[in-house]
Design a protein around this motif. Structure first.
Motif, PDB file in Angstrom:
ATOM      1  N   PRO A  95      59.913 120.814 118.882  1.00 18.73           N
ATOM      2  CA  PRO A  95      58.442 120.937 118.869  1.00 18.73           C
ATOM      3  C   PRO A  95      57.830 120.575 117.520  1.00 18.73           C
ATOM      4  N   ILE A  96      58.654 120.428 116.498  1.00 19.73           N
ATOM      5  CA  ILE A  96      58.108 120.123 115.170  1.00 19.73           C
ATOM      6  C   ILE A  96      57.480 118.738 115.123  1.00 19.73           C
ATOM      7  N   HIS A  97      57.980 117.806 115.955  1.00 18.31           N
ATOM      8  CA  HIS A  97      57.408 116.460 115.973  1.00 18.31           C
ATOM      9  C   HIS A  97      55.960 116.489 116.463  1.00 18.31           C
ATOM     10  N   ASP A  98      55.704 117.275 117.509  1.00 17.09           N
ATOM     11  CA  ASP A  98      54.341 117.407 118.016  1.00 17.09           C
ATOM     12  C   ASP A  98      53.443 118.091 116.997  1.00 17.09           C
ATOM     13  N   LEU A  99      53.975 119.071 116.284  1.00 16.00           N
ATOM     14  CA  LEU A  99      53.201 119.785 115.271  1.00 16.00           C
ATOM     15  C   LEU A  99      52.778 118.838 114.153  1.00 16.00           C
ATOM     16  N   GLY A 105      54.208 109.120 107.192  1.00 22.44           N
ATOM     17  CA  GLY A 105      53.830 108.674 108.521  1.00 22.44           C
ATOM     18  C   GLY A 105      54.967 108.109 109.350  1.00 22.44           C
ATOM     19  N   GLY A 106      55.894 107.425 108.724  1.00 19.80           N
ATOM     20  CA  GLY A 106      56.998 106.830 109.468  1.00 19.80           C
ATOM     21  C   GLY A 106      58.155 107.771 109.715  1.00 19.80           C
ATOM     22  N   GLY A 107      57.969 109.035 109.368  1.00 22.85           N
ATOM     23  CA  GLY A 107      59.045 110.010 109.563  1.00 22.85           C
ATOM     24  C   GLY A 107      59.981 110.123 108.385  1.00 22.85           C
ATOM     25  N   GLN A 108      59.676 109.399 107.292  1.00 26.00           N
ATOM     26  CA  GLN A 108      60.503 109.501 106.094  1.00 26.00           C
ATOM     27  C   GLN A 108      60.216 110.827 105.393  1.00 26.00           C
ATOM     28  N   ILE A 109      61.280 111.541 105.022  1.00 25.17           N
ATOM     29  CA  ILE A 109      61.131 112.784 104.271  1.00 25.17           C
ATOM     30  C   ILE A 109      61.163 112.444 102.791  1.00 25.17           C
ATOM     31  N   SER A 145      72.286 118.578 102.072  1.00 21.23           N
ATOM     32  CA  SER A 145      71.787 118.409 100.715  1.00 21.23           C
ATOM     33  C   SER A 145      70.403 117.774 100.765  1.00 21.23           C
ATOM     34  N   VAL A 146      69.654 117.898  99.656  1.00 21.91           N
ATOM     35  CA  VAL A 146      68.323 117.309  99.585  1.00 21.91           C
ATOM     36  C   VAL A 146      68.387 115.808  99.825  1.00 21.91           C
ATOM     37  N   ARG A 147      69.364 115.147  99.208  1.00 23.18           N
ATOM     38  CA  ARG A 147      69.467 113.692  99.370  1.00 23.18           C
ATOM     39  C   ARG A 147      69.786 113.315 100.812  1.00 23.18           C
ATOM     40  N   SER A 148      70.628 114.095 101.462  1.00 26.27           N
ATOM     41  CA  SER A 148      70.972 113.810 102.859  1.00 26.27           C
ATOM     42  C   SER A 148      69.770 114.035 103.770  1.00 26.27           C
ATOM     43  N   ILE A 149      68.996 115.075 103.513  1.00 30.96           N
ATOM     44  CA  ILE A 149      67.788 115.334 104.296  1.00 30.96           C
ATOM     45  C   ILE A 149      66.841 114.134 104.204  1.00 30.96           C
ATOM     46  N   LYS A 150      66.652 113.634 102.998  1.00 29.93           N
ATOM     47  CA  LYS A 150      65.726 112.523 102.794  1.00 29.93           C
ATOM     48  C   LYS A 150      66.272 111.221 103.360  1.00 29.93           C
ATOM     49  N   ALA A 151      67.577 111.034 103.248  1.00 30.21           N
ATOM     50  CA  ALA A 151      68.164 109.773 103.700  1.00 30.21           C
ATOM     51  C   ALA A 151      68.059 109.608 105.214  1.00 30.21           C
ATOM     52  N   ASN A 152      68.142 110.711 105.964  1.00 33.19           N
ATOM     53  CA  ASN A 152      68.155 110.638 107.426  1.00 33.19           C
ATOM     54  C   ASN A 152      66.784 110.756 108.062  1.00 33.19           C
ATOM     55  N   GLY A 153      65.797 111.238 107.311  1.00 36.68           N
ATOM     56  CA  GLY A 153      64.460 111.340 107.852  1.00 36.68           C
ATOM     57  C   GLY A 153      64.307 112.465 108.856  1.00 36.68           C
ATOM     58  N   ILE A 154      63.086 112.583 109.384  1.00 32.23           N
ATOM     59  CA  ILE A 154      62.769 113.699 110.264  1.00 32.23           C
ATOM     60  C   ILE A 154      63.544 113.612 111.578  1.00 32.23           C
ATOM     61  N   LEU A 155      63.792 112.402 112.073  1.00 33.72           N
ATOM     62  CA  LEU A 155      64.524 112.240 113.327  1.00 33.72           C
ATOM     63  C   LEU A 155      66.005 112.537 113.157  1.00 33.72           C
ATOM     64  N   GLY A 156      66.513 112.399 111.960  1.00 33.32           N
ATOM     65  CA  GLY A 156      67.907 112.726 111.705  1.00 33.32           C
ATOM     66  C   GLY A 156      68.128 114.207 111.440  1.00 33.32           C
TER      67      GLY A 156
END
Length: 388
Positions: free
Chosen positions: A81-85, A45-49, A63-74
């Protein structure tokens, strides 16, 4: 607990918050997710991957760790449009799909895709599955190109034999004419000699394409080969751009001829560097490796073959022109004026001879060529099939 939520408890490479207990069902679900060829993310919910598989790592160039560390906004730009989806899926509590969406982010260029956002059973996170569109031909089609490559090899040998002898006669006659040519004729006779030499060089290249050099099968450390190519790039043809490495250190040895594989890697790295140089700034290429569980191809003869080793060459140039995508591996097809159009066919020929496949995906700002090879322990079967 639902299977998707059990992924959080998995100890496999689909990485989550550490320290949670593991269970067998979660491990199986994680292995299944990692084997998916489509990029997949899990967003709280908070945008955390909290979830990202290997395909997501490849397409988003993180990398997977970098994707998760930065979250959806990063990962995605604010206007994506993915945020609205994601919000629509969370609000409705049911799967939502977006067609022909354009994704954009700081680590990758624009590309078009279809996206499905599905909430987990308890609403704890949204599962995203990305289906890229227009990203090159299917790997199975690449396997069918083997027969065509063999036909072109035979054509190259025949054409070289039939043309080189009369070509030498034409050049010899022109040289004789040079002795008695008056000043007004010298330019034209020299033109005959120069053009004959140019055609001879082209025939030589075709002859090398048609040749079938022996392969000394042996275990090959692809990282050592790629490091050599990267060093050559940094000190030569890619001196003015950024050369990055993204290697999986656990990758086992490939099976093949090291010299021939270096030739393949060098050719693909040069192509990537030339494409990246089309950018006014921020040009870069990435040399990457990965182990792909469950990648299994069927050859034209019907033989099933495991090709788990992936060597990839990324660039952020303008991309492959649409009008050549379907014939890029055919001889004499090139988007470069100074090219003879035999580089990629030769790459495909060598890779096919090693029992592997080469394919590509391309959009403006992101192109990747992938070489998929067998493991070193598959040596016996490959040698036997090559000697038939």
């Amino acid at each position: 607990m639902p299977v998707l939520d059990r992924l959080k408890n998995s100890s496999l490479s689909v990485d989550f918050v550490p320290g949670l207990p593991t269970d067998r069902e979660g491990q199986i679900a994680a292995a299944f997710l990692e084997a998916l060829p489509l990029p997949a993310l899990g967003v709280e919910g908070g945008g955390q991957i909290i979830l990202a598989n290997g395909a997501a790592q490849d397409i988003f160039l993180k990398s997977v760790r970098s994707i998760k560390a930065n979250g959806i906004l990063g990962l995605f730009s604010e206007d994506s449009p993915i945020h609205d989806l994601i919000e629509r899926a969370r609000t409705s509590g049911s799967p939502v799909s977006g067609r022909d969406m354009t994704l954009r982010g700081p680590s990758f260029g624009d590309f078009s895709c279809d996206i499905t956002a599905s909430p987990s059973e308890d609403g704890g996170f949204i599962a995203l599955v990305v289906r890229p569109k227009g990203r090159g031909r299917d790997l199975s089609e690449r396997m069918q190109d083997m027969a065509g490559a063999r036909s072109m090899a035979a054509l190259g040998r025949t054409l070289a034999h039939e043309v080189k002898n009369p070509l030498a006669g034409i050049r010899g006659a022109a040289q004789l004419l040079l002795r008695d040519a008056d000043p007004g004729e010298l330019e034209l006779v020299n033109l005959i000699v120069e053009e004959t030499d140019r055609v001879r060089r082209l025939i030589d290249r075709m002859e090398s394409f048609g040749a079938d050099p022996p392969i000394e099968f042996a275990p090959v450390n692809v990282h050592a080969s790629l490091e050599r190519v990267a060093t050559l790039a940094e000190n030569g043809f890619a001196r003015e751009i950024s050369v990055k490495r993204r290697f999986d250190p656990s990758l086992p040895d490939a099976l093949g001829d090291e010299d021939q594989l270096i030739q393949v890697f060098l050719n693909l790295a040069k192509n990537a560097a030339e494409a990246a140089q089309s950018r006014p700034e921020g040009a870069e290429i990435i040399l990457a490796t990965a182990y792909r569980h469950g990648v299994r191809m069927r050859t034209p003869s019907g033989e099933a073959r495991d090709l788990p080793l992936e060597i990839a060459f990324y660039d952020n140039g303008r991309g492959v022109a649409e009008d050549v995508k379907d014939c890029l591996f055919e001889p004499f097809v090139s988007t470069k004026p100074a090219s003879g159009g035999l580089g990629l066919p030769l790459v495909q020929k060598i890779v096919n001879a090693h029992g592997g496949v080469v394919d590509f995906e391309s959009e403006p700002g992101r192109t990747v060529f992938r070489v998929r090879l067998p493991l070193s322990h598959q040596r016996t079967g490959l040698q036997a099939s090559r000697n038939k």
